[in-house]
Design a protein around this motif. Structure first.
Motif, PDB file in Angstrom:
ATOM      1  N   GLN A  27       1.667  -1.436   5.901  1.00  0.00           N
ATOM      2  CA  GLN A  27       2.249  -1.125   4.599  1.00  0.00           C
ATOM      3  C   GLN A  27       1.802  -2.095   3.502  1.00  0.00           C
ATOM      4  N   VAL A  28       1.072  -3.144   3.884  1.00  0.00           N
ATOM      5  CA  VAL A  28       0.660  -4.135   2.894  1.00  0.00           C
ATOM      6  C   VAL A  28      -0.790  -4.527   3.127  1.00  0.00           C
ATOM      7  N   ARG A  29      -1.371  -5.125   2.108  1.00  0.00           N
ATOM      8  CA  ARG A  29      -2.716  -5.684   2.203  1.00  0.00           C
ATOM      9  C   ARG A  29      -2.637  -7.141   1.753  1.00  0.00           C
ATOM     10  N   LEU A  30      -3.220  -8.037   2.543  1.00  0.00           N
ATOM     11  CA  LEU A  30      -3.148  -9.467   2.244  1.00  0.00           C
ATOM     12  C   LEU A  30      -4.427  -9.934   1.571  1.00  0.00           C
ATOM     13  N   GLU A  31      -4.268 -10.696   0.504  1.00  0.00           N
ATOM     14  CA  GLU A  31      -5.384 -11.291  -0.209  1.00  0.00           C
ATOM     15  C   GLU A  31      -5.144 -12.791  -0.334  1.00  0.00           C
ATOM     16  N   PRO A  32      -6.180 -13.613  -0.158  1.00  0.00           N
ATOM     17  CA  PRO A  32      -5.978 -15.070  -0.290  1.00  0.00           C
ATOM     18  C   PRO A  32      -5.496 -15.431  -1.698  1.00  0.00           C
ATOM     19  N   ALA A  33      -4.517 -16.328  -1.772  1.00  0.00           N
ATOM     20  CA  ALA A  33      -4.000 -16.803  -3.057  1.00  0.00           C
ATOM     21  C   ALA A  33      -4.888 -17.932  -3.551  1.00  0.00           C
ATOM     22  N   LYS A  34      -5.421 -17.783  -4.772  1.00  0.00           N
ATOM     23  CA  LYS A  34      -6.296 -18.813  -5.310  1.00  0.00           C
ATOM     24  C   LYS A  34      -5.529 -20.081  -5.634  1.00  0.00           C
ATOM     25  N   ASP A  35      -4.306 -19.943  -6.148  1.00  0.00           N
ATOM     26  CA  ASP A  35      -3.491 -21.099  -6.515  1.00  0.00           C
ATOM     27  C   ASP A  35      -2.040 -20.803  -6.129  1.00  0.00           C
ATOM     28  N   PRO A  36      -1.539 -21.408  -5.030  1.00  0.00           N
ATOM     29  CA  PRO A  36      -0.165 -21.082  -4.607  1.00  0.00           C
ATOM     30  C   PRO A  36       0.886 -21.499  -5.619  1.00  0.00           C
ATOM     31  N   ASN A  79       9.056  -1.556   4.882  1.00  0.00           N
ATOM     32  CA  ASN A  79       9.924  -1.829   6.036  1.00  0.00           C
ATOM     33  C   ASN A  79       9.754  -3.305   6.405  1.00  0.00           C
ATOM     34  N   SER A  80      10.674  -4.160   5.941  1.00  0.00           N
ATOM     35  CA  SER A  80      10.567  -5.606   6.160  1.00  0.00           C
ATOM     36  C   SER A  80      11.846  -6.161   6.768  1.00  0.00           C
ATOM     37  N   GLU A  81      11.733  -7.320   7.340  1.00  0.00           N
ATOM     38  CA  GLU A  81      12.880  -7.992   7.977  1.00  0.00           C
ATOM     39  C   GLU A  81      12.926  -9.430   7.483  1.00  0.00           C
ATOM     40  N   GLY A  82      14.093  -9.838   6.961  1.00  0.00           N
ATOM     41  CA  GLY A  82      14.246 -11.195   6.464  1.00  0.00           C
ATOM     42  C   GLY A  82      14.103 -11.302   4.965  1.00  0.00           C
ATOM     43  N   GLY A  83      14.148 -10.180   4.237  1.00  0.00           N
ATOM     44  CA  GLY A  83      14.043 -10.203   2.781  1.00  0.00           C
ATOM     45  C   GLY A  83      13.120  -9.113   2.291  1.00  0.00           C
ATOM     46  N   LEU A  84      12.970  -9.042   0.975  1.00  0.00           N
ATOM     47  CA  LEU A  84      12.097  -8.060   0.344  1.00  0.00           C
ATOM     48  C   LEU A  84      10.850  -8.750  -0.175  1.00  0.00           C
ATOM     49  N   VAL A  85       9.707  -8.101  -0.011  1.00  0.00           N
ATOM     50  CA  VAL A  85       8.439  -8.651  -0.466  1.00  0.00           C
ATOM     51  C   VAL A  85       8.351  -8.547  -1.984  1.00  0.00           C
ATOM     52  N   ASP A  86       7.982  -9.645  -2.616  1.00  0.00           N
ATOM     53  CA  ASP A  86       7.752  -9.685  -4.057  1.00  0.00           C
ATOM     54  C   ASP A  86       6.251  -9.814  -4.282  1.00  0.00           C
ATOM     55  N   PRO A  87       5.570  -8.778  -4.784  1.00  0.00           N
ATOM     56  CA  PRO A  87       4.111  -8.830  -4.944  1.00  0.00           C
ATOM     57  C   PRO A  87       3.649  -9.882  -5.939  1.00  0.00           C
ATOM     58  N   ARG A  88       4.548 -10.416  -6.771  1.00  0.00           N
ATOM     59  CA  ARG A  88       4.132 -11.365  -7.789  1.00  0.00           C
ATOM     60  C   ARG A  88       4.074 -12.809  -7.297  1.00  0.00           C
ATOM     61  N   ARG A  89       4.631 -13.103  -6.178  1.00  0.00           N
ATOM     62  CA  ARG A  89       4.676 -14.474  -5.699  1.00  0.00           C
ATOM     63  C   ARG A  89       3.820 -14.634  -4.438  1.00  0.00           C
ATOM     64  N   PRO A  90       3.164 -15.772  -4.290  1.00  0.00           N
ATOM     65  CA  PRO A  90       2.394 -16.026  -3.056  1.00  0.00           C
ATOM     66  C   PRO A  90       3.323 -16.411  -1.901  1.00  0.00           C
ATOM     67  N   THR A 109       0.829  -1.208   0.000  1.00  0.00           N
ATOM     68  CA  THR A 109       0.000   0.000   0.000  1.00  0.00           C
ATOM     69  C   THR A 109       0.858   1.251   0.000  1.00  0.00           C
ATOM     70  N   VAL A 110       2.160   1.074  -0.020  1.00  0.00           N
ATOM     71  CA  VAL A 110       3.121   2.180  -0.096  1.00  0.00           C
ATOM     72  C   VAL A 110       4.109   1.837  -1.198  1.00  0.00           C
ATOM     73  N   PRO A 111       4.864   2.790  -1.668  1.00  0.00           N
ATOM     74  CA  PRO A 111       5.889   2.476  -2.676  1.00  0.00           C
ATOM     75  C   PRO A 111       6.834   1.382  -2.182  1.00  0.00           C
ATOM     76  N   THR A 112       7.271   0.557  -3.100  1.00  0.00           N
ATOM     77  CA  THR A 112       8.117  -0.583  -2.746  1.00  0.00           C
ATOM     78  C   THR A 112       9.365  -0.151  -2.013  1.00  0.00           C
ATOM     79  N   ALA A 113       9.916   0.973  -2.373  1.00  0.00           N
ATOM     80  CA  ALA A 113      11.145   1.449  -1.730  1.00  0.00           C
ATOM     81  C   ALA A 113      10.926   1.795  -0.267  1.00  0.00           C
ATOM     82  N   GLU A 114       9.671   2.054   0.113  1.00  0.00           N
ATOM     83  CA  GLU A 114       9.391   2.461   1.497  1.00  0.00           C
ATOM     84  C   GLU A 114       8.982   1.251   2.379  1.00  0.00           C
TER      85      GLU A 114
END
Length: 500
Positions: free
Chosen positions: A486-495, A447-458, A440-445
């Motif tokens: 900073q994020v919104r979670l949606e159920p993944a239809k097919d992991p 704030n994560s720990e343990g890696g970077l979030v990739d919106p394309r992967r479940p 919900t914020v620009p990717t550069a902003e």
């Protein structure tokens, strides 16, 4: 007068050496133990004349030693252990010179039902066929040999019963087998039946292990199963005192077949589950055998201390979920981050308490060993405490291993589900779910720990702890923690497919 409980009676010739006061003290000690003195005489006198050399400082007592435990080859020796233990406790010089087991086993008399015979003359042969169905029974039952039962059925009874010589006969009750078979005595029959079932169970256990084994181990379990089967059939052929070998062999085959079917076709049985069930079955039996033998404070503490430790540990376990802690530790998550509902924490605690209940397996095995009069359980044995402590520590270590293995297997299943992108199994209220993460914020902003979030992967999500979303990063094999605002979670239809 309160009757003392006991299982076995062994007539024991005890020699007491010392002065007259020692002889009186010995008789008093026998009375305190509930052991009646059947006969007493000086050494070299009475029955011992010509057998033992006379000695005025020695006196012999025929004492009936009464104690708990099984009957077998070690029973008479166990009586000697108790006399030696008494000698140490009473500081007396006693010697066991001879033992003889008193056999009070009861005979299993054949059961016969009485019936009238007037119908044989009145209605012919057809009526006699109805005798076997109990159509002409009088309701009276007599036990003994056929001739004894017939005479007993015709014997007058108080209050105007049947007179002697009445038209009465007897037929064998269908519950008593065949005439040509001679049953053993009551306790001996129970022991033989237990041995038959025991060997059949051994065969069934070997089949369960055989299903999971591979390579040379399969041949080992085949050999074990065949040996147990052969032993069970041998016991079955010797089940009766006389006759009935073929009948016993047939019963043994049917028993073995029943256990074989249950072991081979029963779904879900694994060696670990089999051992767990065996432990849970043995524990109450062994504890009961131990408790019923309490006669001294040391024996009382032997059973109650482990019980108190187990109950205390169970209360500690119930106050917090140990299994959830082990599960979270395997995923680098704390129990607070998992945020497990209280009801599921109680469920996990109960699961662990079932493992802790096996902590009583140590004293249970001790109770069984005492019941069988194994040498290391004899009174006054100095290694008793050491062996018992080692046994109990071994059982507790095994319980800790069971709890750790339970959580470790759950962690392994969860990680495998994340790697293979399939549904992850729940674990006592922890339900990992596949989600798509929408920033919900620009990717550069972010704030994560343990890696970077990739919106394309479940991602496999463990829920939200406070303001942090807990995700599993398969690239690093560690959790990825992201701020929830900073994020919104949606159920993944097919992991297995990328997020749209």
């Amino acid at each position: 007068m309160v009757r003392r409980r006991y299982d076995q009676r062994v007539l024991t010739l005890v020699e007491v050496r010392g002065e007259a006061r020692d002889f009186e003290q010995a008789k008093a000690e026998f009375a305190l133990q509930g052991w009646p003195v059947v006969e007493e005489f000086g050494r070299g006198e009475g029955p011992s004349a010509g057998v033992l050399t006379p000695d005025p400082r020695s006196r012999l007592y025929w004492v009936e030693i009464r104690f708990f435990g099984a009957r077998g080859g070690r029973t008479e020796r166990a009586a000697g252990w108790r006399v030696r233990g008494l000698a140490k406790a009473a500081v007396l010089e006693m010697y066991v010179r001879r033992t003889r087991l008193v056999d009070p086993d009861r005979e299993l008399l054949e059961e016969y039902r009485s019936h009238t015979t007037a119908h044989r003359r009145a209605t012919g042969r057809r009526a006699r066929a109805l005798e076997g169905w109990g159509h002409y029974d009088t309701g009276s039952v007599a036990l003994g040999t056929p001739s004894e039962a017939r005479r007993l059925a015709r014997m007058p009874t108080p209050g105007g019963g049947a007179a002697a010589g009445a038209d009465l006969d007897v037929r064998m009750s269908p519950r008593r087998g065949l005439r040509r078979i001679e049953l053993p005595r009551e306790e001996e029959l129970t022991r033989r039946l237990a041995v038959l079932i025991g060997w059949s169970l051994g065969m069934a256990c070997a089949v369960v292990f055989l299903k999971e084994a591979g390579g040379p181990a399969r041949w080992l379990w085949i050999a074990v199963g065949c040996a147990c089967l052969a032993r069970a059939l041998l016991v079955a052929t010797r089940f009766y005192e006389a006759g009935g070998r073929l009948f016993g062999f047939s019963c043994g085959c049917l028993t073995a077949l029943l256990f074989l079917v249950l072991a081979y076709w029963a779904p879900g049985w694994t060696p670990a589950q089999l051992l767990l069930c065996a432990g849970m079955a043995v524990t109450p039996v062994g504890i009961w055998l131990l408790v019923r033998q309490w006669t001294t404070w040391s024996e009382w503490l032997t059973a109650t201390v482990p019980l108190a430790v187990t109950l205390a540990t169970g209360l500690v376990v119930a106050s917090g979920s140990v299994l959830h802690g082990l599960y979270g530790d395997g995923l680098d998550l704390t129990q607070e981050e998992l945020d497990v509902p209280g009801l599921w924490q109680v469920a996990a605690g109960l699961k662990l308490i079932t493992y802790l209940a096996l902590g009583l397996l140590g004293p249970a095995l001790w109770g069984i060993a005492k019941h069988l009069h194994l040498a290391f359980t004899r009174p006054g044995e100095y290694l008793n405490a050491i062996i018992y402590v080692l046994l109990y520590v071994l059982v507790l270590a095994s319980l800790a291993g069971l709890a750790a293995d339970n959580a470790a297997r759950a962690v392994a299943r969860t990680k495998a589900a994340a790697e293979q992108r399939r549904e992850a199994p729940p674990y006592f209220g922890v339900r990992p779910e596949w989600v798509c993460v929408r920033p919900t914020v620009p990717t550069a902003e972010l704030n994560s720990e343990g890696g970077l979030v990739d919106p394309r992967r479940p991602y496999l999500s463990f829920g939200t702890a406070g303001d942090t979303v807990l995700l599993w990063n398969t690239d690093t094999g560690a959790p990825l923690k992201q701020r929830s605002d900073q994020v919104r979670l949606e159920p993944a239809k097919d992991p297995a497919r990328p997020c749209p």
